[in-house]
Enzyme design. Structure first.
Site, short mmCIF file in Angstrom:
data_model
loop_
_atom_site.label_atom_id
_atom_site.label_comp_id
_atom_site.label_asym_id
_atom_site.label_seq_id
_atom_site.Cartn_x
_atom_site.Cartn_y
_atom_site.Cartn_z
N ARG A 117 23.33 39.36 78.03
CA ARG A 117 24.32 38.76 77.10
C ARG A 117 23.76 38.47 75.71
NH1 ARG A 117 25.65 35.90 81.86
NH2 ARG A 117 27.34 37.00 82.90
N LYS A 139 26.23 45.81 62.43
CA LYS A 139 27.13 46.64 63.24
C LYS A 139 26.27 47.47 64.18
CE LYS A 139 31.25 47.31 60.46
NZ LYS A 139 32.09 48.30 59.74
N GLU A 181 25.58 57.60 51.01
CA GLU A 181 25.91 56.17 51.20
C GLU A 181 25.50 55.37 49.96
OE1 GLU A 181 27.70 55.10 53.74
OE2 GLU A 181 27.14 56.08 55.61
N LYS A 223 25.27 45.58 49.70
CA LYS A 223 25.78 45.44 51.07
C LYS A 223 25.61 44.00 51.56
CE LYS A 223 26.17 47.19 55.67
NZ LYS A 223 26.04 48.26 56.62
N GLU A 233 34.25 41.84 59.26
CA GLU A 233 35.21 42.80 58.70
C GLU A 233 36.67 42.37 58.88
OE1 GLU A 233 34.02 46.98 58.91
OE2 GLU A 233 36.12 47.49 59.09
N ARG A 237 34.81 43.65 53.84
CA ARG A 237 33.80 44.55 54.42
C ARG A 237 34.37 45.94 54.71
NH1 ARG A 237 29.00 43.47 58.86
NH2 ARG A 237 28.26 45.62 58.81
N ASN A 241 33.73 51.14 54.31
CA ASN A 241 34.15 52.34 55.04
C ASN A 241 34.76 53.40 54.14
OD1 ASN A 241 33.38 51.45 57.60
ND2 ASN A 241 35.20 50.16 57.72
N HIS A 244 34.96 56.98 55.25
CA HIS A 244 34.60 57.05 56.67
C HIS A 244 35.76 57.48 57.57
CE1 HIS A 244 30.97 55.26 55.22
NE2 HIS A 244 30.46 55.07 56.42
N HIS A 248 34.56 60.27 59.73
CA HIS A 248 34.45 60.15 61.20
C HIS A 248 35.28 61.24 61.88
CE1 HIS A 248 33.12 55.63 61.23
NE2 HIS A 248 32.13 56.45 60.96
N HIS A 261 26.08 62.32 59.47
CA HIS A 261 27.03 61.27 59.12
C HIS A 261 27.23 61.19 57.59
CE1 HIS A 261 29.11 57.43 59.21
NE2 HIS A 261 28.22 56.93 58.37
P1 NAD Z 1 19.58 59.66 62.50
O1 NAD Z 1 19.26 58.35 63.04
O2 NAD Z 1 20.11 60.69 63.42
O3 NAD Z 1 18.30 60.22 61.76
C1 NAD Z 1 18.37 61.49 61.15
C2 NAD Z 1 17.24 62.42 61.65
O4 NAD Z 1 16.04 62.09 60.99
C3 NAD Z 1 16.95 62.32 63.13
O5 NAD Z 1 16.63 63.60 63.61
C4 NAD Z 1 15.73 61.42 63.18
O6 NAD Z 1 14.95 61.60 64.34
C5 NAD Z 1 14.99 61.87 61.95
N1 NAD Z 1 14.11 60.89 61.34
C6 NAD Z 1 14.30 59.56 61.25
N2 NAD Z 1 13.35 59.02 60.46
C7 NAD Z 1 12.54 60.04 60.09
C8 NAD Z 1 11.41 60.12 59.25
N3 NAD Z 1 10.92 59.06 58.62
N4 NAD Z 1 10.82 61.32 59.07
C9 NAD Z 1 11.33 62.42 59.69
N5 NAD Z 1 12.43 62.42 60.46
C10 NAD Z 1 13.02 61.23 60.64
O7 NAD Z 1 20.65 59.57 61.31
P2 NAD Z 1 20.86 58.51 60.13
O8 NAD Z 1 21.43 59.31 59.03
O9 NAD Z 1 19.65 57.70 59.88
O10 NAD Z 1 21.96 57.54 60.72
C11 NAD Z 1 23.26 58.00 61.05
C12 NAD Z 1 23.85 57.06 62.07
O11 NAD Z 1 23.97 55.76 61.50
C13 NAD Z 1 25.24 57.46 62.51
O12 NAD Z 1 25.32 57.35 63.91
C14 NAD Z 1 26.14 56.44 61.86
O13 NAD Z 1 27.30 56.20 62.60
C15 NAD Z 1 25.26 55.24 61.81
N6 NAD Z 1 25.62 54.26 60.78
C16 NAD Z 1 25.71 52.98 61.15
C17 NAD Z 1 26.01 52.02 60.20
C18 NAD Z 1 26.04 50.58 60.59
O14 NAD Z 1 26.45 49.76 59.77
N7 NAD Z 1 25.59 50.22 61.76
C19 NAD Z 1 26.20 52.39 58.86
C20 NAD Z 1 26.08 53.73 58.52
C21 NAD Z 1 25.78 54.67 59.49
N1 GLY Z 2 28.73 50.88 57.24
C1 GLY Z 2 29.86 50.00 57.25
C2 GLY Z 2 29.53 48.57 57.49
O1 GLY Z 2 28.40 48.21 57.72
O2 GLY Z 2 30.41 47.77 57.47
#
Ligand code: NAD
Ligand code: GLY
Length: 361
Positions: A117, A139, A181, A223, A233, A237, A241, A244, A248, A261
């Site tokens: 939890r 998030k 972003e 942010k 949100e 907030r 998006n 997005h 998405h 993404h």
């Molecule tokens: P990712 O986590 O898939 O990383 C991209 C690639 O880079 C992967 O293959 C990873 O293994 C590799 N990698 C990571 N760090 C590295 C480094 N230093 N050197 C070499 N390779 C490296 O993708 P991302 O773009 O970081 O994140 C996208 C994800 O984030 C999506 O799932 C999206 O929905 C999510 N997201 C979440 C929020 C939130 O607020 N929680 C906001 C935006 C995006």
């Molecule tokens: N990436 C959208 C949020 O964090 O609200």
């Protein structure tokens, strides 16, 4: 090193940004108990796991290494984290450390939100996208085959450690996805930052360390301010998006992992801008500036050819912002001024979809 703060009362936390932070003693003061589980993936482990383990010397730390890719951001992979926590007999005092990009951060964060939890976690983001966006704001979650990020929770980390040196090993395509972003912050509420990007975008694509550090700090500042004002949100907030709802839809339709993404968000922002223009909100001059910056950032400008209008509408209706069967969208009134609206012209939305789907890239 720069330290920013996300101001959320008793859940406030610092974001550390700087070069070589994985070699510094930042993490220890945030971990109150002995047990630690590092969550990372098979690509990042050979690069940064040893350094992370060295930072955690003295703690009882274990590691779980997940498969790499958006296609693994699901409940099945999440279960591997729970398997590790239970196998190593980790209790409620455990701290999870997310070492990786947004996929690892979102999954480790959701595991932390739900294990027994709720336990603590720390973000060590290693992609530009995760350093400017996903590691901040709490998030967390996973995808469902029918919709992106559909299962999750709000759960804030204890701190964020963004070592900008980790970006040296990132592929160009991943860097560009992060820049999408960064552009988002300028568009949705920070016109001076958008103008800075217009003057400095090639420094970012060429990995100028100072320019990257500035862009990360400014993005996190923007942010953090929005999250502090609207953590769960219920209002402002949602502006984060921007792009997005379209983005998405692209990610879900193409099969997770086919489109990055950030790439999908870049096209989504252009589609949102186009709809804003057609709805009479945004000027043509601003639209041209957005298209030009997106191209200079080496980001795609059109969705996959295979997608159809009907598919877009169907997937956009499943967006978390949709209410009572109405698609709500973040639209632009000008560069630096975004609104959330269901008051756009429906014919204009169809025209936007038609025009983007007929682009030959
Ligand atoms: P990712 O986590 O898939 O990383 C991209 C690639 O880079 C992967 O293959 C990873 O293994 C590799 N990698 C990571 N760090 C590295 C480094 N230093 N050197 C070499 N390779 C490296 O993708 P991302 O773009 O970081 O994140 C996208 C994800 O984030 C999506 O799932 C999206 O929905 C999510 N997201 C979440 C929020 C939130 O607020 N929680 C906001 C935006 C995006
Ligand atoms: N990436 C959208 C949020 O964090 O609200």
């Amino acid at each position: 090193m720069k330290t920013l703060h996300v101001d959320l009362g008793e859940r406030s936390y610092p974001i550390y940004i700087g070069r070589g932070l994985l070699a510094q003693d930042l993490i220890r003061s945030h971990i109150k108990n002995k047990q630690v589980l590092i969550v990372t993936n098979e690509t990042i482990a050979p690069l940064y796991l040893k350094k992370t383990q060295a930072m955690l010397a003295g703690f009882e730390h274990q590691t779980v290494i997940l498969p790499d890719g958006e296609q693994y951001k699901n409940l099945e992979t999440l279960n591997l984290i729970f398997d590790a926590l239970l196998t190593h007999k980790m209790d409620r005092s455990v701290t999870l450390v997310a070492l990786g990009g947004g996929v690892i951060g979102d999954m480790a964060g959701f595991a932390a939100a739900s294990y027994q939890r709720g336990v603590n976690f720390i973000q060590i983001p290693t992609t530009l996208l995760s350093q400017v966006d996903s590691s901040v704001g709490g998030k967390t979650g996973v995808n469902h085959a029918l919709g992106k990020n559909m299962i999750g929770a709000f759960h804030q980390p204890l701190c964020v450690i963004a070592d900008t040196e980790t970006l040296n090993t990132l592929e160009d395509k991943q860097l560009a996805a992060g820049i999408a972003e960064v552009i988002k912050y300028g568009l949705l509420g920070d016109k001076p930052f958008f103008e800075w990007l217009e003057s400095n975008i090639e420094k970012l694509t060429n990995r100028d360390a100072d320019a990257l550090a500035y862009a990360i700090e400014r993005s996190c500042r923007d942010k953090a301010e929005i999250v502090a004002a609207d953590e769960k949100e219920s209002g402002k907030r949602a502006l984060l998006n921007l792009g997005h709802t379209f983005g998405h839809a692209i990610e879900t339709a193409s099969g997770y992992g086919q489109w990055l993404h950030g790439e999908a968000v870049a096209v989504g922002m252009l589609m949102a801008a186009d709809l804003s223009l057609r709805s009479g909100f945004l000027s043509k001059d601003d639209m041209d500036k957005i298209v030009s910056l997106t191209k200079r950032a080496k980001l795609p400008t059109a969705p996959p050819k295979e997608m159809t209008q009907a598919q877009f509408i169907d997937l956009m209706l499943r967006d978390k912002k949709a209410l009572n069967g109405v698609i709500r969208l973040v639209l632009l009134q000008s560069i630096g001024e975004a609104i959330i609206s269901d008051n756009y012209d429906r014919t204009a939305l169809n025209k936007t979809l038609e025009s983007f789907l007929s682009v030959k890239e």
